[in-house]
Design a protein around this motif. Structure first.
Motif, short mmCIF file in Angstrom:
data_model
loop_
_atom_site.label_atom_id
_atom_site.label_comp_id
_atom_site.label_asym_id
_atom_site.label_seq_id
_atom_site.Cartn_x
_atom_site.Cartn_y
_atom_site.Cartn_z
N TYR A 1 1.24 9.48 16.24
CA TYR A 1 -0.23 9.40 16.17
C TYR A 1 -0.84 10.80 16.31
N ARG A 2 -0.29 11.58 17.26
CA ARG A 2 -0.79 12.94 17.46
C ARG A 2 -0.58 13.77 16.19
N SER B 1 0.84 -1.20 0.00
CA SER B 1 0.00 0.00 0.00
C SER B 1 0.87 1.24 0.00
N ALA B 2 0.35 2.26 -0.63
CA ALA B 2 1.04 3.55 -0.59
C ALA B 2 1.02 4.05 0.85
N ARG B 3 2.09 4.63 1.32
CA ARG B 3 2.15 5.05 2.72
C ARG B 3 1.97 6.56 2.90
N GLY B 4 1.51 7.26 1.90
CA GLY B 4 1.28 8.70 2.06
C GLY B 4 0.01 8.93 2.84
N LEU B 5 0.10 8.67 4.14
CA LEU B 5 -1.10 8.60 4.97
C LEU B 5 -1.56 9.97 5.43
N ASN B 6 -2.88 10.19 5.36
CA ASN B 6 -3.43 11.48 5.75
C ASN B 6 -4.78 11.27 6.41
N ARG B 7 -5.06 11.98 7.49
CA ARG B 7 -6.33 11.80 8.19
C ARG B 7 -7.52 12.09 7.28
N GLY B 8 -7.32 13.01 6.34
CA GLY B 8 -8.40 13.39 5.43
C GLY B 8 -8.91 12.25 4.57
N GLU B 9 -8.14 11.15 4.48
CA GLU B 9 -8.60 10.00 3.69
C GLU B 9 -9.73 9.25 4.37
N PHE B 10 -9.90 9.51 5.66
CA PHE B 10 -10.89 8.74 6.41
C PHE B 10 -12.21 9.50 6.47
N MET C 1 -5.08 11.65 26.80
CA MET C 1 -5.84 11.37 25.57
C MET C 1 -6.17 12.67 24.84
N HIS C 2 -6.48 13.67 25.62
CA HIS C 2 -6.78 14.98 25.03
C HIS C 2 -5.54 15.51 24.29
N ASN C 3 -4.40 15.40 24.92
CA ASN C 3 -3.15 15.84 24.27
C ASN C 3 -2.84 15.02 23.03
N LEU C 4 -3.20 13.75 23.09
CA LEU C 4 -2.93 12.86 21.97
C LEU C 4 -3.82 13.23 20.77
N GLY C 5 -4.96 13.81 21.05
CA GLY C 5 -5.85 14.25 19.97
C GLY C 5 -6.86 13.21 19.53
N VAL C 6 -7.06 12.15 20.34
CA VAL C 6 -8.06 11.14 19.96
C VAL C 6 -9.47 11.68 20.21
N ASN C 7 -10.41 11.20 19.40
CA ASN C 7 -11.80 11.60 19.65
C ASN C 7 -12.64 10.47 20.24
N PHE D 1 -0.35 12.71 13.14
CA PHE D 1 -1.30 12.21 12.14
C PHE D 1 -2.70 12.76 12.43
N LEU D 2 -3.09 12.73 13.71
CA LEU D 2 -4.46 13.15 14.06
C LEU D 2 -4.66 14.65 13.92
N THR D 3 -3.64 15.40 14.24
CA THR D 3 -3.82 16.85 14.18
C THR D 3 -3.42 17.41 12.82
N GLY D 4 -2.89 16.54 11.97
CA GLY D 4 -2.51 17.00 10.63
C GLY D 4 -1.27 17.88 10.65
N SER D 5 -0.55 17.88 11.76
CA SER D 5 0.68 18.69 11.82
C SER D 5 1.90 17.78 11.68
N GLY D 6 3.05 18.36 11.61
CA GLY D 6 4.27 17.57 11.58
C GLY D 6 4.44 16.85 10.25
N PRO D 7 5.33 15.86 10.24
CA PRO D 7 5.73 15.24 8.99
C PRO D 7 4.58 14.57 8.24
N MET D 8 3.55 14.13 9.01
CA MET D 8 2.47 13.41 8.36
C MET D 8 1.45 14.34 7.69
N GLY D 9 1.43 15.63 8.09
CA GLY D 9 0.41 16.54 7.65
C GLY D 9 0.30 16.65 6.16
#
Ligand code: LGS
Length: 499
Positions: free
Chosen positions: A488-489, A19-28, A91-97, A491-499
């Motif tokens: 994970y944070r 699988s392509a690993r260009g992972l983004n929260r927006g895909e979900f 959990m709040h800091n982690l950004g999970v809902n 990825f969830l917040t869309g910041s950092g390298p994963m954004g």
């Protein structure tokens, strides 16, 4: 019902494009639940506080410490009972809902139906649920995650006696009534397909019973026990779902499901025997519980092999089973090769032995994926996509929540090393990519929970393995984010390298 099953099985994991690993929260999909999971016995501690009754796991770990790798127990564990506010903040800091946790039955009903409700137990979960909601974190609640009041274990052999059904129905009702105004996601059982084997076939979990030729507690128990326990669990599940649907769902607006442990089995060779063996392993793993829930019958493969050792559903039971679940929880950790043990003999001492299947992580000296700390568990992200597709096809495009997925490491007591968990980052990234791909393929996956929020008491492995996004120092109880928590944070917040 099994349309396309053969096709799925024949699609060898080895030939799937990575699988392509260009992972983004927006895909979900919007509203997708991203969370982390725990269970009561593994994190709470406070094992005799505020009126809690002894659970089967309290007694088992105290009386059979030799069955736990480090001889330890969950008396204190993560002390989450006292530190839940700090954990909600984490959990709040982690950004999970969302947060998946379980309720300790023995904290709510210390003696089952007999002794009444422990109001301090209700108060603990009230506070936890309120604290989560205040931070915008959706509670995702498991009613039974392996632990139950010890008194019910002695009275019924836990799940062997039909009397346990009424006990579970009552417990579930107490929970719906107390928490259902705020809890919108319920699951009745966590991995009944796994724990009935460990408890009644392999003698590894309480009440430590074995079915010959499996396990090493030669107590002469009957081969029927895992299937009798499963039958009582299925009917307890069905009764709780029926009650929720009739008396609570319209008013409270929540959803109810069940969580099944699902390995994905790949035939070891292209032989018909191994292809059929992989199908049989899936049947004993997944269909055992989901076929009755969706089709009102145990799977054909199990009936053929087990004949009268597998109970029959009475007409009344079939009626009750017709209450559909709203979703299925998928716990998926690994894919593994399946080898047939009917046409040629093999050693039947593994988890899959009752299906006459030998599971192995190696084919021609090559491993199926990178090994993790748990023997027989490998990093094979494509297996996630396969298992989701499989459930989607066989069970009518049902809504799926991935209720557990995670990576284990041996505890080497070196915090620096343990927090630098790049293996876990790779694992999570790979598995999330494959979930995204399964969604693009049409599967209705609506949530994902990492096992686990924090290191905890890992059942028979004790504290020898760590699964957490957060490192826990079990002396000071300090929680420290690992690299995976930061990943994970981001990825969830869309910041950092994963954004
Ligand atoms: O802690 C459990 C996680 C960790 O790995 C959780 O409570 C369970 O629901 C679930 O079974 N979990 C899990 N499963 C994968 C490993 C199962 C152990 C089987 C060991 C076979 C050698």
């Amino acid at each position: 019902a099994a349309t396309g099953v053969a096709a799925v099985l024949l699609a060898s994991l080895a030939i799937l494009a990575p699988s392509a690993r260009g992972l983004n929260r927006g895909e979900f999909p919007t509203g997708f639940l991203f969370g982390a999971a725990t269970s009561a016995y593994q994190v709470e501690g406070a094992y005799l506080e505020d009126g809690k009754g002894l659970s089967n796991w309290d007694v088992f770990t105290h009386t059979h410490s030799g069955d736990i790798d480090d001889g330890r127990n969950g008396d204190v564990a993560d002390d989450h009972y006292h530190r839940y506010m700090e954990d909600v903040e984490i959990m709040h800091n982690l950004g999970v809902n969302s947060y998946r946790f379980s309720i300790s039955w023995a904290r709510i009903l210390p003696r089952g139906k007999l002794g009444g409700i422990n109001s301090a137990g209700i108060a603990f979960y009230d506070h936890l649920i309120d604290a989560l909601l205040q931070k915008g974190i959706e509670p995702f609640v498991t009613l039974h995650h392996f632990d139950l009041p010890y008194e019910l274990e002695t009275r019924y052999g836990s799940w062997l006696g039909a009397g346990i059904r009424e006990e579970f129905d009552h417990y579930a009702d107490v929970c719906f009534q107390a928490f259902g105004d705020r809890v919108k996601f319920w699951t009745t059982f966590n991995e009944p397909n796994l724990f009935t084997k460990f408890a009644y076939m392999l003698g590894a979990y309480p009440p430590k019973r074995c079915s010959p030729p499996f396990g090493n507690c030669h107590s002469g128990n009957s081969q029927q026990e895992p299937y009798i326990a499963a039958h009582n669990i299925l009917m307890s599940h069905a009764a709780a779902v029926d009650n929720y649907k009739k008396n609570y769902q319209a008013k409270q607006g929540g959803l109810i499901g069940i969580v099944i442990s699902m390995k994905f089995y790949e035939p070891l060779t292209n032989s018909t025997e191994d292809i059929v063996a992989a199908q049989r392993a899936l049947s004993f793993e997944i269909h055992w519980f989901l076929d009755p829930i969706f089709f009102g019958e145990y799977p054909k493969e199990m009936r053929e092999m087990l004949s009268s050792n597998l109970p029959e559903f009475t007409p009344a039971e079939k009626m009750l089973l017709q209450n559909r679940v709203d979703f299925i929880g998928v716990n998926h950790y690994t894919a593994i090769y399946a080898k047939d043990c009917i046409s040629s003999p093999c050693e039947l001492n593994t988890y899959e032995g009752n299906a006459l299947v030998f599971a192995t992580g190696e084919k021609d000296g090559v491993r199926i994926g990178k090994p993790t700390a748990l023997g027989g568990f490998y990093d094979v992200p494509e297996g996630m996509e396969q298992v989701i597709k499989y459930v989607n096809q066989r069970y009518e495009n049902v809504t799926i929540y991935v209720t557990e997925n995670g990576y284990s490491e041996y505890n080497n007591n070196n915090m620096e090393d343990m927090t630098n968990d790049t293996g876990r980052v790779n694992y999570l990234e790979g598995y999330l990519s494959c979930i995204s791909s399964a969604i693009r393929g049409g599967a209705k996956v609506r949530g994902y929970f990492v096992w686990s929020l924090m290191d905890n008491f890992e059942w028979r492995f004790g504290f020898t393995v760590r699964f957490g996004l957060y490192h826990v120092d079990f002396v000071t109880q300090q929680r420290t984010p690992k690299k995976s928590a930061k990943w994970y944070r981001d990825f969830l917040t869309g910041s950092g390298p994963m954004g």
